[in-house]
Each structure stands twice: as C-alpha cells, then as structure tokens.
Enzyme design. Structure first.
Site, mmCIF file in Angstrom:
data_model
loop_
_atom_site.group_PDB
_atom_site.id
_atom_site.type_symbol
_atom_site.label_atom_id
_atom_site.label_comp_id
_atom_site.label_asym_id
_atom_site.label_seq_id
_atom_site.Cartn_x
_atom_site.Cartn_y
_atom_site.Cartn_z
ATOM 1 C CG HIS A 61 -9.488 6.821 36.260
ATOM 2 N ND1 HIS A 61 -10.067 7.482 37.304
ATOM 3 C CD2 HIS A 61 -10.496 6.380 35.473
ATOM 4 C CE1 HIS A 61 -11.378 7.443 37.162
ATOM 5 N NE2 HIS A 61 -11.664 6.773 36.061
ATOM 6 C CG ASP A 77 -10.727 16.118 11.256
ATOM 7 O OD1 ASP A 77 -9.894 17.050 11.258
ATOM 8 O OD2 ASP A 77 -11.952 16.317 11.413
ATOM 9 C CG ASP A 94 -13.632 7.529 33.361
ATOM 10 O OD1 ASP A 94 -14.104 6.785 34.240
ATOM 11 O OD2 ASP A 94 -13.052 8.598 33.629
ATOM 12 C CG MET A 126 -15.860 19.694 16.742
ATOM 13 S SD MET A 126 -14.600 20.295 15.605
ATOM 14 C CE MET A 126 -13.160 20.248 16.650
ATOM 15 C CE1 TYR A 182 -10.483 22.610 16.787
ATOM 16 C CE2 TYR A 182 -11.607 24.721 16.685
ATOM 17 C CZ TYR A 182 -11.119 23.598 16.058
ATOM 18 O OH TYR A 182 -11.274 23.452 14.703
ATOM 19 C CE1 TYR A 239 -17.825 20.670 12.919
ATOM 20 C CE2 TYR A 239 -18.453 20.369 10.624
ATOM 21 C CZ TYR A 239 -18.254 21.205 11.706
ATOM 22 O OH TYR A 239 -18.467 22.554 11.596
ATOM 23 C CG ASN A 290 -11.466 16.539 15.014
ATOM 24 O OD1 ASN A 290 -10.391 16.222 14.545
ATOM 25 N ND2 ASN A 290 -12.170 17.572 14.559
#
Length: 144
Positions: free
Chosen positions: A22, A30, A66, A76, A116, A134, A136
């Site tokens: 958890h 990417d 979650d 991102m 990052y 973009y 990710n």
C-alpha cells in the site's frame, strides 16, 4: 500460462506488482524517460516494443489504486512554453475509468522536475517504447 492474466504482463512484472505494498508507487515511462538513471534505487523493468496505454490497461486489471489519497495517478505536466499536445492523457482517463469507479478524478499532474524526484522514490519503473511525449504516468498502489 495463467488464466485471466493479461499476456503483456511478464513474470517479472507480475512478481513486482505482487511485492508492492500500500502506497508504493510505480512509474510507466515513455520512451524518452530516463528510466535507468531515475531508477537507480528502484526495480527497472524493460517493456520494449510496448506503449504505455496497453501496459496501463493490463496493470490496472490487477493493481488497485490508492483510495487514501486524492490523486493516486500522476501525469508529468507539460513544461511552460512547450507546445506539446497530450491526447494520450484522454486515453489514460478512459482506461482508468474502466478499472476504477472514480475515473478521471484519480488523475493529477506533477511539475516535470518534481515528477523526476518522485520517480526516484518509486518501487518500480517500467520503461516502454511509447513515442507520445509527456506520456509518463505514476500509479500509487491501494489495498484490496
């Protein structure tokens, strides 16, 4: 072979998804993402030849998001001044809605360099061949 397991999920990836607890985080990166340097303290799994959407869909078949955080899915953010289009984000929201009743409400964005920094703390980074920029996505694991 196992029944009802998406075949795109390798034995190594299944093992890692099972090991995660958890609030552990997973990055599906990417093709431009620096997976190896960001993942020095994480498990890096290569999924060359695959894109993010098909992996996201397969992972969310097994992976609970979650419910104790407002936005367990982080994308991102596009850098200011970058004229990048992100139609893949709509695809992600459609995929998420298939697997989580909260749908797009689970999705937030994180500034590029903050993303990052958070990726460096991820349990696992999956490196894909995704060409969209973009693209990710970071997932935070929930409980069953």
């Amino acid at each position: 072979m196992l029944k009802n397991i998406p075949p795109i999920l390798s034995p190594m990836l299944l093992k890692v998804l099972c090991e995660m607890g958890h609030s552990d985080r997973l990055v599906i990166a990417d093709g431009n993402f620096p997976a190896e340097s960001m993942g020095r303290d994480a498990i890096v799994i290569r999924c060359d030849g695959h894109g993010v959407p098909e992996l996201l869909d397969a992972i969310l078949t097994l992976f609970p998001l979650d419910t104790y955080v407002e936005k367990p899915v982080q994308l991102m953010e596009v850098m200011p001044g970058d004229l990048a289009e992100t139609p893949i984000w709509d695809t992600y929201k459609e995929i998420i809605a298939k697997h989580d009743s909260r749908g797009a409400e689970t999705v937030g964005t994180t500034e590029r360099f903050a993303f990052y920094e958070e990726a460096k703390k991820a349990y696992c980074i999956i490196a894909t061949s995704e060409k969209a920029i973009y693209a990710n996505v970071m997932l935070q694991k929930g409980v069953i």
